[in-house]
Write a protein that holds these residues in place. Structure first.
Motif, mmCIF file in Angstrom:
data_model
loop_
_atom_site.group_PDB
_atom_site.id
_atom_site.type_symbol
_atom_site.label_atom_id
_atom_site.label_comp_id
_atom_site.label_asym_id
_atom_site.label_seq_id
_atom_site.Cartn_x
_atom_site.Cartn_y
_atom_site.Cartn_z
ATOM 1 N N GLN A 1 43.584 51.062 53.918
ATOM 2 C CA GLN A 1 44.741 50.164 53.981
ATOM 3 C C GLN A 1 44.347 48.696 53.940
ATOM 4 O O GLN A 1 44.942 47.850 54.575
ATOM 5 C CB GLN A 1 45.600 50.473 55.200
ATOM 6 C CG GLN A 1 46.176 51.865 55.118
ATOM 7 C CD GLN A 1 47.051 52.198 56.302
ATOM 8 O OE1 GLN A 1 47.065 51.510 57.301
ATOM 9 N NE2 GLN A 1 47.788 53.275 56.179
ATOM 10 N N ARG A 2 43.317 48.413 53.177
ATOM 11 C CA ARG A 2 42.913 47.038 52.898
ATOM 12 C C ARG A 2 42.803 46.920 51.387
ATOM 13 O O ARG A 2 41.712 46.751 50.854
ATOM 14 C CB ARG A 2 41.546 46.727 53.521
ATOM 15 C CG ARG A 2 41.486 46.802 55.008
ATOM 16 C CD ARG A 2 40.090 46.508 55.454
ATOM 17 N NE ARG A 2 39.144 47.248 54.597
ATOM 18 C CZ ARG A 2 37.909 47.572 54.942
ATOM 19 N NH1 ARG A 2 37.441 47.225 56.086
ATOM 20 N NH2 ARG A 2 37.129 48.235 54.112
ATOM 21 N N PRO A 3 43.928 47.071 50.681
ATOM 22 C CA PRO A 3 43.826 47.077 49.228
ATOM 23 C C PRO A 3 43.168 45.802 48.713
ATOM 24 O O PRO A 3 43.448 44.707 49.205
ATOM 25 C CB PRO A 3 45.272 47.187 48.749
ATOM 26 C CG PRO A 3 46.116 46.930 49.923
ATOM 27 C CD PRO A 3 45.293 47.116 51.148
ATOM 28 N N PRO A 4 42.260 45.949 47.781
ATOM 29 C CA PRO A 4 41.569 44.772 47.255
ATOM 30 C C PRO A 4 42.528 43.876 46.490
ATOM 31 O O PRO A 4 43.483 44.343 45.884
ATOM 32 C CB PRO A 4 40.527 45.372 46.328
ATOM 33 C CG PRO A 4 41.046 46.703 45.968
ATOM 34 C CD PRO A 4 41.862 47.172 47.134
ATOM 35 N N ARG A 5 42.275 42.606 46.555
ATOM 36 C CA ARG A 5 43.091 41.632 45.845
ATOM 37 C C ARG A 5 42.549 41.518 44.426
ATOM 38 O O ARG A 5 41.399 41.160 44.224
ATOM 39 C CB ARG A 5 42.969 40.284 46.553
ATOM 40 C CG ARG A 5 43.884 39.243 46.014
ATOM 41 C CD ARG A 5 43.793 37.960 46.804
ATOM 42 N NE ARG A 5 43.572 38.253 48.208
ATOM 43 C CZ ARG A 5 42.859 37.489 49.005
ATOM 44 N NH1 ARG A 5 42.342 36.389 48.564
ATOM 45 N NH2 ARG A 5 42.679 37.800 50.266
ATOM 46 N N ILE A 6 43.361 41.867 43.473
ATOM 47 C CA ILE A 6 42.990 41.739 42.068
ATOM 48 C C ILE A 6 43.705 40.500 41.533
ATOM 49 O O ILE A 6 44.921 40.426 41.541
ATOM 50 C CB ILE A 6 43.395 42.985 41.260
ATOM 51 C CG1 ILE A 6 42.823 44.260 41.874
ATOM 52 C CG2 ILE A 6 42.976 42.834 39.805
ATOM 53 C CD1 ILE A 6 41.326 44.334 41.947
ATOM 54 N N VAL A 7 42.913 39.537 41.096
ATOM 55 C CA VAL A 7 43.472 38.281 40.605
ATOM 56 C C VAL A 7 43.535 38.348 39.087
ATOM 57 O O VAL A 7 42.507 38.527 38.423
ATOM 58 C CB VAL A 7 42.597 37.083 41.052
ATOM 59 C CG1 VAL A 7 43.168 35.776 40.540
ATOM 60 C CG2 VAL A 7 42.476 37.058 42.571
#
Length: 115
Positions: A50-56
């Protein structure tokens, strides 16, 4: 001479357990579309915890870089105004512009306000 390389992880930090899962072709396509530059394992691990990675998005990274140059120029003008070499600039306006650019840059890459 000091040992080179990363500091060894403690036993609590080592990943010792392997978890396998099978995906359909469609599920794999979804994972690949969402993971960005991360490996499949890293993306699944962060999403499962539940720490989805941030995709920029690439367009945001490009805008972030462009705004970095703009922010650097504003910093230069603020320094020049403070030193008295530019007499007609409103120093408070330049500072406000610099803060606004920094805020937009943070939002482009998904970082919350620091205030």
């Amino acid at each position: 001479m000091a040992k080179r390389g990363p500091i060894p992880k403690t036993d609590a930090e080592l990943r010792k357990t392997q978890v396998n899962c099978r995906l359909t072709d469609r599920e794999l396509q979804i994972v690949d579309a969402r993971r960005g530059g991360l490996s499949r394992a890293a993306w699944l691990r962060t999403a499962a915890l539940q720490r989805p990675p941030r995709i920029v998005p690439a367009v945001n990274r490009e805008a972030w870089s462009y705004l970095a140059k703009l922010a650097g120029g504003l910093t230069f003008f603020v320094q020049e105004a403070k030193s008295g070499r530019i007499l007609t600039m409103d120093e408070s306006l330049l500072s406000e512009l610099r803060r606004a650019v920094a805020d937009v840059r943070r939002k482009l890459i998904g970082v919350e306000d620091e205030g």
